[in-house]
Design an enzyme around this catalytic site. Structure first.
Site, PDB file in Angstrom:
ATOM      1  N   ARG A  51       1.579 -15.133  11.142  1.00  0.00           N
ATOM      2  CA  ARG A  51       2.718 -14.695  11.955  1.00  0.00           C
ATOM      3  C   ARG A  51       3.871 -15.675  11.745  1.00  0.00           C
ATOM      4  O   ARG A  51       5.020 -15.280  11.625  1.00  0.00           O
ATOM      5  CB  ARG A  51       2.349 -14.589  13.440  1.00  0.00           C
ATOM      6  CG  ARG A  51       3.564 -14.320  14.321  1.00  0.00           C
ATOM      7  CD  ARG A  51       3.261 -13.777  15.723  1.00  0.00           C
ATOM      8  NE  ARG A  51       2.051 -14.293  16.309  1.00  0.00           N
ATOM      9  CZ  ARG A  51       1.872 -15.541  16.783  1.00  0.00           C
ATOM     10  NH1 ARG A  51       2.857 -16.415  16.764  1.00  0.00           N
ATOM     11  NH2 ARG A  51       0.714 -15.895  17.286  1.00  0.00           N
ATOM     12  N   TYR A 103      23.234   4.258  14.012  1.00  0.00           N
ATOM     13  CA  TYR A 103      21.873   4.764  13.884  1.00  0.00           C
ATOM     14  C   TYR A 103      21.305   5.080  15.272  1.00  0.00           C
ATOM     15  O   TYR A 103      21.384   4.244  16.190  1.00  0.00           O
ATOM     16  CB  TYR A 103      21.021   3.704  13.172  1.00  0.00           C
ATOM     17  CG  TYR A 103      19.591   4.114  12.990  1.00  0.00           C
ATOM     18  CD1 TYR A 103      19.269   5.152  12.131  1.00  0.00           C
ATOM     19  CD2 TYR A 103      18.577   3.491  13.687  1.00  0.00           C
ATOM     20  CE1 TYR A 103      17.952   5.553  11.971  1.00  0.00           C
ATOM     21  CE2 TYR A 103      17.251   3.881  13.525  1.00  0.00           C
ATOM     22  CZ  TYR A 103      16.947   4.911  12.669  1.00  0.00           C
ATOM     23  OH  TYR A 103      15.653   5.302  12.514  1.00  0.00           O
ATOM     24  N   LYS A 200      14.876   1.595   3.679  1.00  0.00           N
ATOM     25  CA  LYS A 200      15.768   2.525   2.994  1.00  0.00           C
ATOM     26  C   LYS A 200      16.011   2.043   1.556  1.00  0.00           C
ATOM     27  O   LYS A 200      15.105   2.036   0.765  1.00  0.00           O
ATOM     28  CB  LYS A 200      17.064   2.678   3.802  1.00  0.00           C
ATOM     29  CG  LYS A 200      16.832   2.823   5.323  1.00  0.00           C
ATOM     30  CD  LYS A 200      16.094   4.080   5.706  1.00  0.00           C
ATOM     31  CE  LYS A 200      15.645   4.115   7.163  1.00  0.00           C
ATOM     32  NZ  LYS A 200      16.631   3.814   8.166  1.00  0.00           N
TER      33      LYS A 200
END
Ligand SMILES: *Cc1c(COP(=O)(O)O)cnc(C)c1O
Length: 384
Positions: A51, A103, A200
């Site tokens: 992490r 968005y 994307k």
């Protein structure tokens, strides 16, 4: 020649990268591990728990910093978790001035999650920089810019907003998902934070969900790293590898996205059954000059409205498409079509949507890298 001085099209491949130390692997191995052996408590090789840091993620983070001309990159489990980390820099009572045409998921995160914690958001049409200034007060801590905007393809002048942000000592973050650093580098224009949905164009193959932040300032990087580690929405090693692999072809894909975008935009603009086409490459686009000055091309995202069509007729067009896939998302090698009002922007109330031009008949295209003639033929048979 030092790798620091490479041009963009070389940085996508070499930026921040070096062969793996163990066996010289040219691509960083997928370090699919949560933990790392220590010789004595604290005696490790820079990695203790995945992490906090993982070598495959570190390789991606260095590549991200390089292509955005930043110093520090941070990779997250999704674009939204990257935005979440930025807003967690703030405290109750703080205010944010945000692009109004953004968005849908960013809007939902701001309104439905962070307003509950006492953070106030103002949604502003940022093509008018004075409108931003009118919403700045002593509590304002952040300006959130998305440009080109989604899905209306408005262009916001990053340099002008950054001058304003500096005047009021407010952070400026830019969601650079649509443009990518191939077309636009916000840190060079004065932004403090660049954010990506690497899902994307950076990933580019519609096979992952990843987010990214890039900054220049060490203190800001430390704060964001603290949040990334404390909240834990990190990018896993497999997705880090895939994103890194995607970035290596970003420049060649973007070149084709731009060429095909131009061909499709010009085709739609001449079509008698099309009312309006939104694409920043048109000279008639209201912010074309700013687009030309801050971007090196106009990208493959296009929105359009069929002439005199009803909601049902617009839906019929997207259903008829065969080469374009009707799907959420954008930025992959394959062309996608979407209907913002019922898909990506359904989480924004209708009145809010229509204020920014997202009418029920608006169709959004993510033009892929197929043969442009096939894409145009597909639109031709669907529009009729
Ligand atoms: C997709 C997208 C996001 C959200 O990213 P996820 O990776 O889906 O969490 C944010 N901003 C823009 C402009 C996007 O297109």
């Amino acid at each position: 020649m030092s790798k620091k001085e490479l041009r963009f099209n070389s940085k996508t491949i070499h930026g921040g990268q070096h062969p793996d130390e163990a066996y010289g692997a040219v691509m960083p191995p997928i370090y699919q591990t949560s933990t790392y052996a220590q010789t004595t408590p604290g005696g490790h090789k820079g990695f203790e728990y995945s992490r906090s840091a993982n070598p495959t993620r570190t390789a991606l983070e260095n590549a991200l910093a390089s292509i955005e001309n930043g110093t520090y990159g941070l990779a997250f489990a999704s674009g939204l978790s990257a935005i979440d980390a930025v807003i967690k820099l703030l405290e109750p009572g703080d205010e944010v001035v945000s692009t109004n045409d953004l968005y849908g998921g960013s809007y939902r995160l701001f309104k439905r999650i962070f307003e509950k914690y006492g953070i106030k958001f103002h949604f502003v049409g940022m093509q008018d920089v004075d409108a931003i200034e009118a919403h700045i007060n002593n509590n304002t801590k952040l300006i959130w810019v998305e440009t080109p905007t989604n899905p209306m393809m408005n262009i916001i002048d990053i340099k002008a907003v950054s001058t304003l942000a500096k005047k009021y000592r407010v952070l400026l973050a830019v969601d650079n998902t649509f443009a990518t650093p191939y077309l636009q580098r916000p840190l060079d224009l004065g932004a403090d934070i660049v954010m990506h949905s690497a899902t994307k164009y950076l990933g580019g193959h519609s096979d992952l969900v990843v987010g990214a932040l890039v900054v220049k300032d060490k203190e800001l990087a430390d704060k964001l790293y603290f949040i990334q580690n404390a909240s834990g929405a990190v990018c896993g090693p497999m997705d880090s590898f895939l994103t890194l692999r995607g970035i290596k072809t970003l420049h060649v894909r973007m070149q084709r996205h731009c060429e095909n975008g131009e061909a499709v935009a010009n085709y739609l603009a001449k079509h008698p059954k099309i009312e309006k086409v939104y694409w920043p490459g048109f000279e008639s686009h209201p912010n074309h000059d700013i687009a030309k000055s801050q971007m090196s091309g106009f990208g493959g995202m296009i929105s359009f409205v069929p002439k005199g069509s009803s909601y049902e007729e617009a839906i019929k067009i997207v259903e008829k498409l065969e080469v374009f896939t009707l799907a959420e998302s954008l930025g992959g090698v394959e062309s996608l079509a979407g209907h913002p009002a019922s898909m990506t922007h359904a989480s924004i109330p209708k009145e809010e949507r229509e204020k920014t031009g997202i009418v029920n008949t608006l169709i959004r295209l993510s033009v892929g890298i197929e043969d442009a003639a096939d894409l145009i033929a597909d639109l031709e048979q669907a529009i009729g």
